[in-house]
Scaffold this active site. Structure first.
Site, PDB file in Angstrom:
ATOM      1  N   LYS A  33     -34.077  43.694  62.501  1.00  0.00           N
ATOM      2  CA  LYS A  33     -34.958  44.753  63.024  1.00  0.00           C
ATOM      3  C   LYS A  33     -35.460  44.410  64.431  1.00  0.00           C
ATOM      4  CE  LYS A  33     -38.991  43.893  62.055  1.00  0.00           C
ATOM      5  NZ  LYS A  33     -40.137  43.132  62.602  1.00  0.00           N
ATOM      6  N   LYS A  68     -42.420  40.215  71.872  1.00  0.00           N
ATOM      7  CA  LYS A  68     -42.017  39.657  70.570  1.00  0.00           C
ATOM      8  C   LYS A  68     -40.546  39.939  70.281  1.00  0.00           C
ATOM      9  CE  LYS A  68     -42.172  38.019  66.418  1.00  0.00           C
ATOM     10  NZ  LYS A  68     -42.264  36.577  66.166  1.00  0.00           N
ATOM     11  N   SER A  83     -44.441  42.882  63.747  1.00  0.00           N
ATOM     12  CA  SER A  83     -43.554  42.866  64.927  1.00  0.00           C
ATOM     13  C   SER A  83     -42.994  44.280  65.033  1.00  0.00           C
ATOM     14  CB  SER A  83     -42.418  41.856  64.758  1.00  0.00           C
ATOM     15  OG  SER A  83     -42.930  40.560  64.565  1.00  0.00           O
TER      16      SER A  83
HETATM   17  P1  NDP Z   1     -42.493  40.249  53.953  1.00  0.00           P
HETATM   18  O1  NDP Z   1     -41.273  41.029  53.658  1.00  0.00           O
HETATM   19  O2  NDP Z   1     -42.650  38.904  53.350  1.00  0.00           O
HETATM   20  O3  NDP Z   1     -43.795  41.104  53.536  1.00  0.00           O
HETATM   21  C1  NDP Z   1     -43.878  42.456  53.868  1.00  0.00           C
HETATM   22  C2  NDP Z   1     -45.241  42.981  53.492  1.00  0.00           C
HETATM   23  O4  NDP Z   1     -45.259  44.384  53.776  1.00  0.00           O
HETATM   24  C3  NDP Z   1     -45.570  42.848  51.998  1.00  0.00           C
HETATM   25  O5  NDP Z   1     -46.955  42.729  51.852  1.00  0.00           O
HETATM   26  C4  NDP Z   1     -45.070  44.178  51.456  1.00  0.00           C
HETATM   27  O6  NDP Z   1     -45.708  44.563  50.251  1.00  0.00           O
HETATM   28  C5  NDP Z   1     -45.480  45.110  52.556  1.00  0.00           C
HETATM   29  N1  NDP Z   1     -44.701  46.350  52.542  1.00  0.00           N
HETATM   30  C6  NDP Z   1     -43.356  46.475  52.563  1.00  0.00           C
HETATM   31  N2  NDP Z   1     -43.009  47.780  52.561  1.00  0.00           N
HETATM   32  C7  NDP Z   1     -44.180  48.488  52.540  1.00  0.00           C
HETATM   33  C8  NDP Z   1     -44.491  49.868  52.530  1.00  0.00           C
HETATM   34  N3  NDP Z   1     -43.508  50.806  52.541  1.00  0.00           N
HETATM   35  N4  NDP Z   1     -45.781  50.236  52.494  1.00  0.00           N
HETATM   36  C9  NDP Z   1     -46.764  49.314  52.479  1.00  0.00           C
HETATM   37  N5  NDP Z   1     -46.533  47.982  52.490  1.00  0.00           N
HETATM   38  C10 NDP Z   1     -45.252  47.586  52.530  1.00  0.00           C
HETATM   39  O7  NDP Z   1     -42.590  40.192  55.550  1.00  0.00           O
HETATM   40  P2  NDP Z   1     -43.305  39.086  56.471  1.00  0.00           P
HETATM   41  O8  NDP Z   1     -44.675  38.838  55.984  1.00  0.00           O
HETATM   42  O9  NDP Z   1     -42.381  37.956  56.680  1.00  0.00           O
HETATM   43  O10 NDP Z   1     -43.347  39.896  57.863  1.00  0.00           O
HETATM   44  C11 NDP Z   1     -44.345  40.856  58.179  1.00  0.00           C
HETATM   45  C12 NDP Z   1     -44.239  41.146  59.687  1.00  0.00           C
HETATM   46  O11 NDP Z   1     -44.474  39.938  60.414  1.00  0.00           O
HETATM   47  C13 NDP Z   1     -42.847  41.636  60.106  1.00  0.00           C
HETATM   48  O12 NDP Z   1     -42.961  42.582  61.131  1.00  0.00           O
HETATM   49  C14 NDP Z   1     -42.175  40.354  60.617  1.00  0.00           C
HETATM   50  O13 NDP Z   1     -41.140  40.654  61.525  1.00  0.00           O
HETATM   51  C15 NDP Z   1     -43.359  39.646  61.240  1.00  0.00           C
HETATM   52  N6  NDP Z   1     -43.236  38.185  61.340  1.00  0.00           N
HETATM   53  C16 NDP Z   1     -42.855  37.403  60.286  1.00  0.00           C
HETATM   54  C17 NDP Z   1     -42.750  36.023  60.436  1.00  0.00           C
HETATM   55  C18 NDP Z   1     -42.344  35.119  59.326  1.00  0.00           C
HETATM   56  O14 NDP Z   1     -42.152  33.906  59.583  1.00  0.00           O
HETATM   57  N7  NDP Z   1     -42.197  35.572  58.064  1.00  0.00           N
HETATM   58  C19 NDP Z   1     -43.032  35.367  61.736  1.00  0.00           C
HETATM   59  C20 NDP Z   1     -43.513  36.274  62.753  1.00  0.00           C
HETATM   60  C21 NDP Z   1     -43.580  37.617  62.570  1.00  0.00           C
HETATM   61  P3  NDP Z   1     -45.128  44.182  48.798  1.00  0.00           P
HETATM   62  O15 NDP Z   1     -45.814  42.905  48.423  1.00  0.00           O
HETATM   63  O16 NDP Z   1     -45.494  45.333  47.961  1.00  0.00           O
HETATM   64  O17 NDP Z   1     -43.629  44.021  48.947  1.00  0.00           O
END
Ligand code: NDP
Length: 296
Positions: A241, A172, A97
């Site tokens: 965010k 979104k 997002s």
């Molecule tokens: P999480 O916090 O659960 O996961 C984040 C992911 O990004 C992890 O794989 C993490 O890796 C990785 N990450 C974080 N920082 C970095 C970095 N600096 N460099 C590389 N990788 C990084 O988030 P979500 O999966 O919940 O959300 C992901 C996206 O989807 C967001 O934009 C969110 O707004 C959107 N979203 C989420 C929903 C939900 O229900 N959860 C629904 C709809 C949209 P690591 O494992 O190392 O921490």
């Protein structure tokens, strides 16, 4: 067989990648490598990539799902970055997002390397991803969205071409801003009713057959607040965010938006009070704290 890469095995990324692994030859990369190792060892046909460049090498489609557009930009450059591995003609599908301006910048950077880009944020939550029934809102050229469709169909049921790059991100952000407004309004209203002696369960039963109902009143409050379960599926920090993106977007369009600006401030306060790991619905706890009651 179509070759796909997936980067970002987080709360929603992992179940999306699981759907892709069923249909495609899939390489997965995650910042914390152990998650990608575990994924590859439990999903037939999936392999772990050591770097974003390795993940992208030889892939037709690269799907990213990171917290914000900043992290997507961070993994683009450098000797191990996506651009070092992407082949000409590949398509990057960003399911983060994100924010529209960053997505336009990323698309431009990729075009210079002969790589396509669409922003394709999703809605439907972790359970929607597990069932493969997400809504996917796409920004980009019609040709790129059509090209991406077979990949998106692995985890999406409703896939909509919304406009140019950034249009998916913008919708979104507005969607999630509305979600946040619903959560805060429901919390204030139900806390008031509770303090007056009305059972919140009865109040929700009535509201859910009336004009104030929403996904928040029909699902989130009954399942997560009344039960005090507050499962952690979507971080409050991420909704904060999204609100910031929506509030900035409204300002940039010169739309008077006091409610979006205020809701953004309230969720910022909730994030500060409840911490980076809190779930978005836990914002209701701050309202409860201020009211001196619990919605149960
Ligand atoms: P999480 O916090 O659960 O996961 C984040 C992911 O990004 C992890 O794989 C993490 O890796 C990785 N990450 C974080 N920082 C970095 C970095 N600096 N460099 C590389 N990788 C990084 O988030 P979500 O999966 O919940 O959300 C992901 C996206 O989807 C967001 O934009 C969110 O707004 C959107 N979203 C989420 C929903 C939900 O229900 N959860 C629904 C709809 C949209 P690591 O494992 O190392 O921490």
């Amino acid at each position: 067989m179509t070759r796909v890469a997936f980067l970002g095995l987080g709360a929603i990324g992992a179940p999306m990648a699981r759907q892709l692994a069923r249909r495609f030859d899939l390489a997965v990369w995650n910042r914390t490598a152990s998650r990608a190792v575990a994924f590859a060892s439990t999903h037939h046909g999936a392999s772990q990539a050591r770097t974003p460049a390795d993940a992208a090498a030889g892939r037709d489609f690269v799907v990213t799902c990171l917290p914000t557009s900043n992290e997507v930009e961070q993994i683009l450059e450098g000797p191990t970055g996506l651009l070092a591995g992407l082949q000409r003609g590949a398509l990057v599908i960003d399911c983060t997002s994100g924010d529209p301006d960053s997505s336009r910048r990323i698309a431009q950077r990729l075009v210079e390397a002969g790589v396509g880009f669409i922003d394709a944020p999703v809605s439907g939550g972790v359970s929607g991803a597990e069932q493969g029934i997400l809504t996917v809102m796409c920004g980009g050229s019609a040709a790129n969205v059509e090209k991406a469709r077979p990949v998106l169909e692995a985890f999406g049921r409703k896939i909509v071409h919304c406009g140019d790059v950034g249009a998916g991100d913008a919708i979104k952000a507005v969607n999630n801003a509305m979600l946040a407004v619903h959560i805060w309004a429901a919390a204030e209203g139900l806390a008031s009713l509770k303090k007056s002696g009305v059972d919140p369960k009865i109040a929700l039963d009535v509201i859910n057959s009336s004009s104030g109902r929403s996904n928040t009143s029909e699902n989130l409050f009954p399942e997560r607040v009344l039960t005090r379960a507050f499962p952690r599926t979507f971080k409050l920090a991420l909704l904060d965010k999204d609100l910031r993106i929506a509030a900035d977007f409204a300002r940039a369009q010169k739309v008077s938006s006091p409610l979006l600006q205020l809701t953004s401030e309230l969720f910022r306060a909730a994030r500060l009070a409840l911490g980076e790991e809190a779930d978005h619905v836990e914002a209701a706890k701050l309202v409860e704290q201020w009211a001196g009651t619990e919605i149960r």
